[in-house]
Design a protein around this motif. Structure first.
Motif, mmCIF file in Angstrom:
data_model
loop_
_atom_site.group_PDB
_atom_site.id
_atom_site.type_symbol
_atom_site.label_atom_id
_atom_site.label_comp_id
_atom_site.label_asym_id
_atom_site.label_seq_id
_atom_site.Cartn_x
_atom_site.Cartn_y
_atom_site.Cartn_z
ATOM 1 N N SER A 82 -11.311 5.024 8.256
ATOM 2 C CA SER A 82 -12.599 5.172 8.940
ATOM 3 C C SER A 82 -12.777 6.654 9.232
ATOM 4 O O SER A 82 -11.816 7.426 9.126
ATOM 5 C CB SER A 82 -12.599 4.383 10.246
ATOM 6 N N SER A 138 -6.058 11.842 9.715
ATOM 7 C CA SER A 138 -4.651 11.448 9.662
ATOM 8 C C SER A 138 -4.223 11.114 8.228
ATOM 9 O O SER A 138 -3.116 11.470 7.787
ATOM 10 C CB SER A 138 -4.432 10.247 10.578
ATOM 11 N N ILE A 139 -5.102 10.454 7.500
ATOM 12 C CA ILE A 139 -4.795 10.131 6.096
ATOM 13 C C ILE A 139 -4.764 11.405 5.247
ATOM 14 O O ILE A 139 -3.866 11.586 4.415
ATOM 15 C CB ILE A 139 -5.847 9.151 5.524
ATOM 16 N N PHE A 154 -15.976 -5.747 9.543
ATOM 17 C CA PHE A 154 -15.000 -5.553 10.611
ATOM 18 C C PHE A 154 -14.920 -4.098 11.062
ATOM 19 O O PHE A 154 -14.009 -3.709 11.790
ATOM 20 C CB PHE A 154 -13.625 -6.066 10.171
ATOM 21 N N VAL A 173 -5.185 -3.415 -6.338
ATOM 22 C CA VAL A 173 -6.443 -2.685 -6.217
ATOM 23 C C VAL A 173 -6.285 -1.286 -6.829
ATOM 24 O O VAL A 173 -5.270 -0.638 -6.632
ATOM 25 C CB VAL A 173 -6.878 -2.602 -4.734
ATOM 26 N N GLN A 186 0.829 -1.204 0.000
ATOM 27 C CA GLN A 186 0.000 0.000 0.000
ATOM 28 C C GLN A 186 0.862 1.252 0.000
ATOM 29 O O GLN A 186 0.543 2.232 -0.662
ATOM 30 C CB GLN A 186 -0.916 0.002 1.234
ATOM 31 N N THR A 189 -10.055 7.986 11.443
ATOM 32 C CA THR A 189 -8.664 8.077 10.991
ATOM 33 C C THR A 189 -8.522 8.913 9.717
ATOM 34 O O THR A 189 -7.404 9.121 9.239
ATOM 35 C CB THR A 189 -8.068 6.680 10.707
ATOM 36 N N TYR A 211 -14.524 -1.134 9.324
ATOM 37 C CA TYR A 211 -13.750 -0.082 8.665
ATOM 38 C C TYR A 211 -14.086 -0.067 7.172
ATOM 39 O O TYR A 211 -14.879 -0.884 6.698
ATOM 40 C CB TYR A 211 -12.248 -0.269 8.899
ATOM 41 N N ASN A 231 -17.407 -2.004 6.888
ATOM 42 C CA ASN A 231 -17.588 -3.392 6.479
ATOM 43 C C ASN A 231 -17.812 -4.270 7.720
ATOM 44 O O ASN A 231 -17.974 -3.748 8.832
ATOM 45 C CB ASN A 231 -16.378 -3.864 5.658
ATOM 46 N N VAL A 250 -5.535 4.915 -2.911
ATOM 47 C CA VAL A 250 -6.733 4.075 -3.022
ATOM 48 C C VAL A 250 -6.444 2.702 -2.419
ATOM 49 O O VAL A 250 -5.384 2.134 -2.641
ATOM 50 C CB VAL A 250 -7.165 3.956 -4.509
ATOM 51 N N GLY A 251 -7.374 2.199 -1.641
ATOM 52 C CA GLY A 251 -7.200 0.876 -1.021
ATOM 53 C C GLY A 251 -6.761 0.928 0.428
ATOM 54 O O GLY A 251 -6.840 -0.072 1.143
ATOM 55 N N THR A 252 -6.300 2.088 0.879
ATOM 56 C CA THR A 252 -5.875 2.239 2.269
ATOM 57 C C THR A 252 -7.058 2.037 3.218
ATOM 58 O O THR A 252 -8.097 2.648 3.028
ATOM 59 C CB THR A 252 -5.323 3.663 2.496
ATOM 60 N N PRO A 253 -6.920 1.202 4.240
ATOM 61 C CA PRO A 253 -7.976 1.113 5.253
ATOM 62 C C PRO A 253 -8.204 2.479 5.907
ATOM 63 O O PRO A 253 -7.241 3.181 6.224
ATOM 64 C CB PRO A 253 -7.406 0.099 6.260
ATOM 65 N N GLN A 291 -11.656 4.876 -1.298
ATOM 66 C CA GLN A 291 -12.051 4.687 -2.689
ATOM 67 C C GLN A 291 -11.998 6.013 -3.436
ATOM 68 O O GLN A 291 -12.123 7.089 -2.841
ATOM 69 C CB GLN A 291 -13.465 4.116 -2.736
ATOM 70 N N GLU A 304 -12.397 1.046 3.012
ATOM 71 C CA GLU A 304 -11.184 1.286 2.237
ATOM 72 C C GLU A 304 -11.348 2.587 1.493
ATOM 73 O O GLU A 304 -12.425 2.885 0.997
ATOM 74 C CB GLU A 304 -10.986 0.176 1.205
#
Lengths: 111, 111, 111, 111
Positions: free
Chosen positions: B29, B35-36, B67, C24, A22, B32, B69, B65, B24-27, B73, B71
């Motif tokens: 929520s 921070s991203i 669990f 991805v 990633q 967070t 969190y 999802n 793209v694809g980074t977990p 998109q 991703e």
């Protein structure tokens, strides 16, 4: 039949493989490395079965290119992750081993 | 012959394409996302010719999802970037347009 | 002490996590999916301890956007990987489970 | 007001930035490089306004690591892309310039 210990191993390895691919290629510098470390940690801890994650990026390898920054490379990572599946916890690492960014299973234990 | 304005356009678009496929694809929520956003901004501003960058991620699309969190998109991005090449500055955007994450050139000016 | 079976589990999971986040976001369509499948397979088989890898991308999920293509998303993956560490082999999968791209350990055996 | 030529420049740069960050980090070797080149070309040509794309990866830089493979790095890319917006076409490149993977606008023309 798969044991909790094996599942914890499986989950730790998923996260190491995932974070590596990633984040490799991200522009980075010694001044922004802490922000990237935190973003990685916060992303990984969201994922299932992660109990603890610590990410350190080796600033010493961040040689500035012609425009004054670097790209995050596999050899810069020093990561420790602990996963838990019920009573089993496992610790795995991603760290530089010579010229290879090695992912290795350090060990597991049961409560 | 390429003008400064054209170069500023070129540089802005590189950064939009780059950040999109890097992140793209980074977990992620809602907890967070900030921070991203900051990590992306700090990475982009390192790159040449970037004068300003603002990244907003749409928390409303971060449906948890199984669990808990999401991703990151493409449709979640709302990004504005300003590049400068000598006297020319250009503003470009990445934002949701219907079901497409559109990158578009807003405009340029010269000092 | 880590067993060969545990190491094979560890290695399989690394590869699943890695390929997911590497690929991805790639632009894809039913007409190019085979090329992407092969490129993923050829990349994964290069990595240590991989004995077999099969990648199928679900064309049915490749709904064309306004410009006639899609992006590779986690739910499109159906991957089976077999790793070997000495006498131990393990099979793991990445496949859609409801709305989650699940990575799971199918099982291991020893020669 | 944005000209067709400027839009073609914008679109070419998006694709270069995108492919770079999509594919950097992929395991690769001289034996699999052709498969990766084709997968990149087929992915890029799907995107809007792309008229032509040629991707060459420098096998000479694919020094095998301890496990016999390499990772795709920015300096390995030699890419030429032609975009078209109505009557305007532009050619841009990504190629090694010293130790920097340079993206540059080669030139544009109108029919």
């Amino acid at each position: 039949m798969t044991s909790d210990r094996e599942l914890a191993i499986f989950e730790a390895a998923i996260k190491l493989g995932a974070l590596y691919h990633q984040w490799v290629g991200t522009p980075v510098s010694p001044g922004t490395a802490a922000s990237i470390e935190q973003a990685i940690e916060k992303s990984v801890i969201l994922q299932p079965y992660v109990e603890k994650i610590r990410v350190k990026l080796d600033r010493g390898q961040m040689t500035p290119n012609a425009f004054g920054y670097s790209e995050l490379q596999g050899l810069m990572f020093d990561v420790e992750i602990t996963t838990r599946v019920r009573a089993a916890t496992c610790l795995a690492r991603l760290h530089r081993s010579g010229e290879y960014p090695l992912m290795e299973l350090v060990g597991c234990q049961e409560d």
